[in-house]
Scaffold this motif. Structure first.
Motif, PDB file in Angstrom:
ATOM      1  N   GLN A  10      83.795  59.474  16.225  1.00  0.00           N
ATOM      2  CA  GLN A  10      82.450  59.608  15.541  1.00  0.00           C
ATOM      3  C   GLN A  10      81.202  60.041  16.210  1.00  0.00           C
ATOM      4  O   GLN A  10      80.478  60.847  15.942  1.00  0.00           O
ATOM      5  N   SER A  11      81.057  59.372  17.496  1.00  0.00           N
ATOM      6  CA  SER A  11      79.997  59.544  18.185  1.00  0.00           C
ATOM      7  C   SER A  11      80.066  61.231  18.786  1.00  0.00           C
ATOM      8  O   SER A  11      79.015  61.706  19.009  1.00  0.00           O
ATOM      9  N   SER A  23      81.409  63.429  17.585  1.00  0.00           N
ATOM     10  CA  SER A  23      81.313  64.623  16.535  1.00  0.00           C
ATOM     11  C   SER A  23      79.946  64.813  16.300  1.00  0.00           C
ATOM     12  O   SER A  23      79.419  65.960  16.046  1.00  0.00           O
ATOM     13  N   SER A  24      79.080  63.660  16.187  1.00  0.00           N
ATOM     14  CA  SER A  24      77.458  63.761  16.063  1.00  0.00           C
ATOM     15  C   SER A  24      76.706  64.535  17.065  1.00  0.00           C
ATOM     16  O   SER A  24      76.045  65.236  16.883  1.00  0.00           O
ATOM     17  N   VAL A  51      74.850  59.242  17.445  1.00  0.00           N
ATOM     18  CA  VAL A  51      75.131  58.645  15.986  1.00  0.00           C
ATOM     19  C   VAL A  51      74.505  57.654  15.600  1.00  0.00           C
ATOM     20  O   VAL A  51      74.206  56.517  16.414  1.00  0.00           O
ATOM     21  N   VAL A 109      78.020  54.846  11.952  1.00  0.00           N
ATOM     22  CA  VAL A 109      79.333  54.620  12.662  1.00  0.00           C
ATOM     23  C   VAL A 109      79.854  53.331  12.183  1.00  0.00           C
ATOM     24  O   VAL A 109      81.217  53.002  12.027  1.00  0.00           O
ATOM     25  N   ALA A 160      81.436  53.984   8.901  1.00  0.00           N
ATOM     26  CA  ALA A 160      82.546  54.497   8.953  1.00  0.00           C
ATOM     27  C   ALA A 160      83.870  53.669   9.140  1.00  0.00           C
ATOM     28  O   ALA A 160      85.014  53.826   8.693  1.00  0.00           O
TER      29      ALA A 160
END
Length: 267
Positions: free
Chosen positions: A91-92, A94-95, A103, A108, A111
């Motif tokens: 997730q980090s 992707s941000s 992020v 997160v 998520a």
């Protein structure tokens, strides 16, 4: 523990409205060694007590860095924490790729909460047997969140999870009003004092069993102190033995046999 026909999966409610598989996952968290988190206006701190499965073995990793502004402390099943921490890293990344920014901590955390909640609604899955303290800094300042296997997440000024965490929580409740204005050093020392209060009577904090992590506003990146690096903090703490009475030796031996400490966690 026998619960008739209502604890065979995580999607069936008991007549009292309880999901026993989720409650069992919460019990797994209590088997892990204690982790403590605190937050001030400028910093977020994680401290954790490490265990080794046996004298010849290495100590279990308790704090995992996610990004330069974010990290987690765990209590419970370490492999489950590894899966969740890898998801948080995705997730980090992707941000940073999509938005060119770190992020937000709340995003997160929510998520992984959504990821955990799905396991309580689909047959054949089990809840994650781990609790996390998520500490990080974003545009709105430092944050500390607690994650539970049910998918519940709450933000705290101070929190503790794991075995004997109630003793640490008592210290946090007694001193939490000081956290907001505390300096970096003072906040770490508050965390170590809370961790010290969770020790059994014959135990003490050492460079081998203590981990400290700090992240702050103004570009201070998430940094993990392990091994000899922890020595400077323990010197500032002074007394490293518990100031409270501990449990009996038999109860401590049961805690040492916790499932978390028999499984490996790697970054």
């Amino acid at each position: 523990m026998f619960r008739n026909n209502y604890d065979n999966d995580s999607v069936t409610f008991s007549p009292q409205g309880r999901i026993f598989q989720v409650e069992y996952a919460l019990e797994a968290i209590k088997q892990g060694s204690v982790a403590v988190g605190l937050v001030s206006k400028t910093h977020a701190v994680l401290v954790a007590l490490k265990r080794n499965a046996e004298e010849l073995g290495s100590y279990q990793k308790k704090i995992i860095g996610i990004d330069t502004h974010l990290g987690v402390a765990l209590a419970g099943l370490a492999p489950d924490a590894r899966v969740l921490s890898n998801f948080m890293r995705q997730q980090s990344m992707s941000s940073r790729l999509l938005y060119n920014r770190p992020v937000p901590v709340a995003r997160v955390v929510n998520a992984i909460a959504d990821k955990a909640q799905v396991n309580t609604q689909h047959y054949g899955r089990r809840p994650y047997g781990v609790g996390l303290l998520v500490a990080g800094v974003d545009e709105t300042g430092p944050h500390l969140w607690e994650f539970q296997p049910s998918g519940m997440v709450l933000e705290y000024r101070g929190a503790s999870i794991g075995a004997r965490s109630q003793s640490a929580r008592t210290y946090l409740e007694r001193t939490y009003e000081e956290f907001a204005e505390s300096s970096r050093e003072e906040l770490v020392l508050h965390g170590l004092k809370a961790l010290r209060d969770s020790l059994a009577q014959d135990k003490e904090l050492t460079i081998a069993n203590t981990s400290v992590a700090v992240v702050g506003v103004g570009g201070e990146k998430f940094r993990l102190y392990d091994g000899d690096e922890v020595g400077e903090w323990l010197e500032k703490l002074g007394n490293v033995q518990s100031s409270r009475g501990g449990r009996g030796a038999e109860e401590e031996e049961e805690a040492q046999a916790a499932p978390e400490e028999t499984m490996d966690t790697t970054e």
